[in-house]
Design a protein around this motif. Structure first.
Motif, PDB file in Angstrom:
ATOM      1  N   ILE A 116       0.671  -1.392   0.211  1.00 39.21           N
ATOM      2  CA  ILE A 116       0.257   0.257  -0.098  1.00 39.21           C
ATOM      3  C   ILE A 116       1.088   1.160   0.206  1.00 39.21           C
ATOM      4  CG2 ILE A 116      -2.364  -0.881   1.373  1.00 39.21           C
ATOM      5  CD1 ILE A 116      -1.289   0.110   4.203  1.00 39.21           C
ATOM      6  N   ASP A 117       0.403   1.781  -0.255  1.00 40.70           N
ATOM      7  CA  ASP A 117       0.582   3.872  -0.207  1.00 40.70           C
ATOM      8  C   ASP A 117      -0.331   4.902  -0.413  1.00 40.70           C
ATOM      9  OD1 ASP A 117       4.027   2.975  -1.467  1.00 40.70           O
ATOM     10  OD2 ASP A 117       3.108   2.724  -3.157  1.00 40.70           O
ATOM     11  N   VAL A 118      -0.147   5.709   0.815  1.00 39.32           N
ATOM     12  CA  VAL A 118      -1.020   6.164   0.860  1.00 39.32           C
ATOM     13  C   VAL A 118      -1.078   7.369   0.431  1.00 39.32           C
ATOM     14  CG1 VAL A 118      -2.393   8.271   3.190  1.00 39.32           C
ATOM     15  CG2 VAL A 118      -1.772   5.372   2.846  1.00 39.32           C
ATOM     16  N   LEU A 119      -1.171   8.566  -0.568  1.00 37.20           N
ATOM     17  CA  LEU A 119      -0.752   9.718  -0.892  1.00 37.20           C
ATOM     18  C   LEU A 119      -1.449  11.152  -0.475  1.00 37.20           C
ATOM     19  CD1 LEU A 119      -0.686   7.914  -4.507  1.00 37.20           C
ATOM     20  CD2 LEU A 119       1.451   8.057  -3.252  1.00 37.20           C
ATOM     21  N   ALA A 120      -0.302  12.272  -0.157  1.00 32.46           N
ATOM     22  CA  ALA A 120      -0.959  13.558  -0.235  1.00 32.46           C
ATOM     23  C   ALA A 120      -0.769  13.903  -1.011  1.00 32.46           C
ATOM     24  CB  ALA A 120      -0.710  14.209   1.684  1.00 32.46           C
ATOM     25  N   ASP A 121      -1.540  14.964  -2.178  1.00 31.98           N
ATOM     26  CA  ASP A 121      -0.775  16.286  -3.271  1.00 31.98           C
ATOM     27  C   ASP A 121       0.100  15.085  -4.055  1.00 31.98           C
ATOM     28  OD1 ASP A 121      -2.870  17.630  -2.057  1.00 31.98           O
ATOM     29  OD2 ASP A 121      -1.080  18.586  -1.114  1.00 31.98           O
ATOM     30  N   GLY A 122       0.341  13.850  -4.044  1.00 30.72           N
ATOM     31  CA  GLY A 122       0.704  13.099  -5.423  1.00 30.72           C
ATOM     32  C   GLY A 122       1.876  12.786  -4.693  1.00 30.72           C
ATOM     33  N   LYS A 123       1.976  12.979  -3.550  1.00 31.66           N
ATOM     34  CA  LYS A 123       3.409  12.544  -2.636  1.00 31.66           C
ATOM     35  C   LYS A 123       3.323  11.246  -1.131  1.00 31.66           C
ATOM     36  CE  LYS A 123       5.848  16.326  -3.668  1.00 31.66           C
ATOM     37  NZ  LYS A 123       4.949  16.930  -3.953  1.00 31.66           N
ATOM     38  N   PRO A 124       3.935  10.456  -1.489  1.00 33.78           N
ATOM     39  CA  PRO A 124       3.895   9.616  -0.088  1.00 33.78           C
ATOM     40  C   PRO A 124       4.100   9.296   0.789  1.00 33.78           C
ATOM     41  CG  PRO A 124       5.286   8.844  -1.820  1.00 33.78           C
ATOM     42  CD  PRO A 124       4.549   9.610  -2.416  1.00 33.78           C
ATOM     43  N   ALA A 125       3.269   8.916   1.718  1.00 32.23           N
ATOM     44  CA  ALA A 125       3.300   9.713   3.332  1.00 32.23           C
ATOM     45  C   ALA A 125       4.157   8.431   3.699  1.00 32.23           C
ATOM     46  CB  ALA A 125       1.695   9.368   4.315  1.00 32.23           C
ATOM     47  N   THR A 126       5.055   8.525   4.903  1.00 39.27           N
ATOM     48  CA  THR A 126       5.968   7.962   5.346  1.00 39.27           C
ATOM     49  C   THR A 126       5.095   7.313   6.937  1.00 39.27           C
ATOM     50  OG1 THR A 126       7.346   9.135   4.954  1.00 39.27           O
ATOM     51  CG2 THR A 126       7.928   7.466   6.761  1.00 39.27           C
ATOM     52  N   SER A 127       4.943   5.688   6.434  1.00 39.23           N
ATOM     53  CA  SER A 127       4.612   5.135   7.731  1.00 39.23           C
ATOM     54  C   SER A 127       5.570   4.734   8.652  1.00 39.23           C
ATOM     55  CB  SER A 127       3.987   3.220   7.100  1.00 39.23           C
ATOM     56  OG  SER A 127       5.649   3.193   6.855  1.00 39.23           O
ATOM     57  N   VAL A 128       4.618   4.674  10.057  1.00 41.32           N
ATOM     58  CA  VAL A 128       5.368   4.925  11.115  1.00 41.32           C
ATOM     59  C   VAL A 128       5.684   3.475  12.311  1.00 41.32           C
ATOM     60  CG1 VAL A 128       5.164   7.446  11.612  1.00 41.32           C
ATOM     61  CG2 VAL A 128       3.456   5.772  12.474  1.00 41.32           C
ATOM     62  N   ALA A 129       4.729   2.550  11.158  1.00 40.57           N
ATOM     63  CA  ALA A 129       5.086   1.444  12.510  1.00 40.57           C
ATOM     64  C   ALA A 129       3.966  -0.167  10.854  1.00 40.57           C
ATOM     65  CB  ALA A 129       3.671   1.239  13.388  1.00 40.57           C
ATOM     66  N   HIS A 130       4.236  -1.003  11.491  1.00 38.02           N
ATOM     67  CA  HIS A 130       3.664  -2.068  10.504  1.00 38.02           C
ATOM     68  C   HIS A 130       4.117  -3.146  11.726  1.00 38.02           C
ATOM     69  CE1 HIS A 130       6.327  -0.008   7.428  1.00 38.02           C
ATOM     70  NE2 HIS A 130       5.600  -0.293   7.373  1.00 38.02           N
ATOM     71  N   SER A 131       2.745  -4.107  10.975  1.00 33.04           N
ATOM     72  CA  SER A 131       2.247  -5.279  12.241  1.00 33.04           C
ATOM     73  C   SER A 131       1.472  -6.565  11.361  1.00 33.04           C
ATOM     74  CB  SER A 131       2.088  -4.599  13.484  1.00 33.04           C
ATOM     75  OG  SER A 131       0.611  -4.333  13.621  1.00 33.04           O
ATOM     76  N   HIS A 132       1.622  -7.149  11.820  1.00 31.45           N
ATOM     77  CA  HIS A 132       0.624  -7.785  12.114  1.00 31.45           C
ATOM     78  C   HIS A 132      -0.678  -8.843  12.199  1.00 31.45           C
ATOM     79  CE1 HIS A 132       3.409 -10.428   9.721  1.00 31.45           C
ATOM     80  NE2 HIS A 132       4.508 -10.206  10.194  1.00 31.45           N
ATOM     81  N   GLY A 133      -1.309  -8.858  11.685  1.00 32.63           N
ATOM     82  CA  GLY A 133      -3.167  -8.659  12.448  1.00 32.63           C
ATOM     83  C   GLY A 133      -3.646  -9.938  13.337  1.00 32.63           C
ATOM     84  N   PRO A 134      -3.720  -9.679  14.650  1.00 35.02           N
ATOM     85  CA  PRO A 134      -4.533 -10.577  15.289  1.00 35.02           C
ATOM     86  C   PRO A 134      -4.284 -11.796  14.764  1.00 35.02           C
ATOM     87  CG  PRO A 134      -5.930  -8.673  16.379  1.00 35.02           C
ATOM     88  CD  PRO A 134      -4.921  -8.512  14.961  1.00 35.02           C
ATOM     89  N   ALA A 135      -4.527 -12.528  15.615  1.00 35.42           N
ATOM     90  CA  ALA A 135      -4.461 -14.362  15.577  1.00 35.42           C
ATOM     91  C   ALA A 135      -6.067 -14.628  15.280  1.00 35.42           C
ATOM     92  CB  ALA A 135      -4.172 -15.385  16.201  1.00 35.42           C
ATOM     93  N   CYS A 136      -6.442 -15.255  14.004  1.00 34.17           N
ATOM     94  CA  CYS A 136      -8.741 -15.663  13.256  1.00 34.17           C
ATOM     95  C   CYS A 136      -8.391 -14.397  13.319  1.00 34.17           C
ATOM     96  CB  CYS A 136      -8.604 -16.777  14.658  1.00 34.17           C
ATOM     97  SG  CYS A 136      -7.238 -17.858  15.053  1.00 34.17           S
ATOM     98  N   THR A 137      -8.208 -12.991  12.650  1.00 28.51           N
ATOM     99  CA  THR A 137      -9.178 -12.636  12.574  1.00 28.51           C
ATOM    100  C   THR A 137      -9.514 -12.263  11.076  1.00 28.51           C
ATOM    101  OG1 THR A 137      -6.842 -10.555  12.354  1.00 28.51           O
ATOM    102  CG2 THR A 137      -8.223 -11.620  14.879  1.00 28.51           C
ATOM    103  N   GLY A 138      -8.474 -12.714  10.264  1.00 31.19           N
ATOM    104  CA  GLY A 138      -8.137 -12.119   8.353  1.00 31.19           C
ATOM    105  C   GLY A 138      -7.964 -11.181   8.137  1.00 31.19           C
ATOM    106  N   ILE A 139      -7.299 -10.358   9.546  1.00 29.94           N
ATOM    107  CA  ILE A 139      -6.249  -9.062   9.078  1.00 29.94           C
ATOM    108  C   ILE A 139      -5.046  -9.426   9.047  1.00 29.94           C
ATOM    109  CG2 ILE A 139      -5.186  -7.024   9.892  1.00 29.94           C
ATOM    110  CD1 ILE A 139      -7.944  -6.530  11.478  1.00 29.94           C
ATOM    111  N   ARG A 140      -4.491  -9.861   8.201  1.00 25.56           N
ATOM    112  CA  ARG A 140      -2.973 -10.071   7.992  1.00 25.56           C
ATOM    113  C   ARG A 140      -1.951  -9.346   7.650  1.00 25.56           C
ATOM    114  NH1 ARG A 140       0.128 -12.467   2.110  1.00 25.56           N
ATOM    115  NH2 ARG A 140       1.732 -12.656   3.630  1.00 25.56           N
ATOM    116  N   LYS A 141      -2.624  -7.856   8.090  1.00 23.40           N
ATOM    117  CA  LYS A 141      -1.298  -6.535   7.761  1.00 23.40           C
ATOM    118  C   LYS A 141      -1.636  -5.095   7.961  1.00 23.40           C
ATOM    119  CE  LYS A 141       2.075  -4.782   4.386  1.00 23.40           C
ATOM    120  NZ  LYS A 141       2.546  -5.042   3.343  1.00 23.40           N
ATOM    121  N   MET A 142      -0.656  -4.808   9.089  1.00 23.55           N
ATOM    122  CA  MET A 142      -1.543  -3.401   9.594  1.00 23.55           C
ATOM    123  C   MET A 142      -0.229  -2.093   9.642  1.00 23.55           C
ATOM    124  SD  MET A 142      -4.089  -4.483  12.904  1.00 23.55           S
ATOM    125  CE  MET A 142      -2.221  -5.202  13.562  1.00 23.55           C
ATOM    126  N   VAL A 143      -0.610  -1.441   9.202  1.00 22.39           N
ATOM    127  CA  VAL A 143       0.319  -0.091   8.419  1.00 22.39           C
ATOM    128  C   VAL A 143       0.058   0.693   9.291  1.00 22.39           C
ATOM    129  CG1 VAL A 143       2.002   1.236   7.110  1.00 22.39           C
ATOM    130  CG2 VAL A 143       0.996  -1.568   6.312  1.00 22.39           C
TER     131      VAL A 143
END
Length: 97
Positions: A40-67
């Motif tokens: 994923i890229d989050v863009l503001a005015d065509g410029k990428p925002a910088t992520s501040v944290a990455h993690s995996h979702g809780p087990a058995c939730t269907g969430i695989r990635k969180m940024v």
């Protein structure tokens, strides 16, 4: 698929992607949660925002990635690239301060 800006990791010739817009009314830390490991890229005015944290979702939730991103008020574009299927559970939420 035509992106606003070329994704850093666009995926292969059989990957899927999408472009979504969202508005932040209250500045703060926002989390993008995905049901896959897509890029994923989050863009503001065509410029990428910088992520501040990455993690995996809780087990058995269907969430695989969180940024997490620190975002100011305004309109943003969320680009998804390199997904393995044509559909993708996705959520944008403001984290508590």
């Amino acid at each position: 698929m035509q992106y606003v800006v070329r994704p850093e990791k666009p995926g292969g010739s059989v990957s899927y992607g999408g472009v979504f817009a969202f508005t932040v009314a209250t500045p703060g830390r926002y989390r993008i949660a995905l049901g896959s490991g897509a890029w994923i890229d989050v863009l503001a005015d065509g410029k990428p925002a910088t992520s501040v944290a990455h993690s995996h979702g809780p087990a058995c939730t269907g969430i695989r990635k969180m940024v997490d991103f620190d975002l100011g008020a305004g309109r943003y574009v969320l680009q998804v690239a390199g997904n393995g299927t044509a559909d993708l559970p996705l959520m944008v939420t403001k984290l508590p301060a």
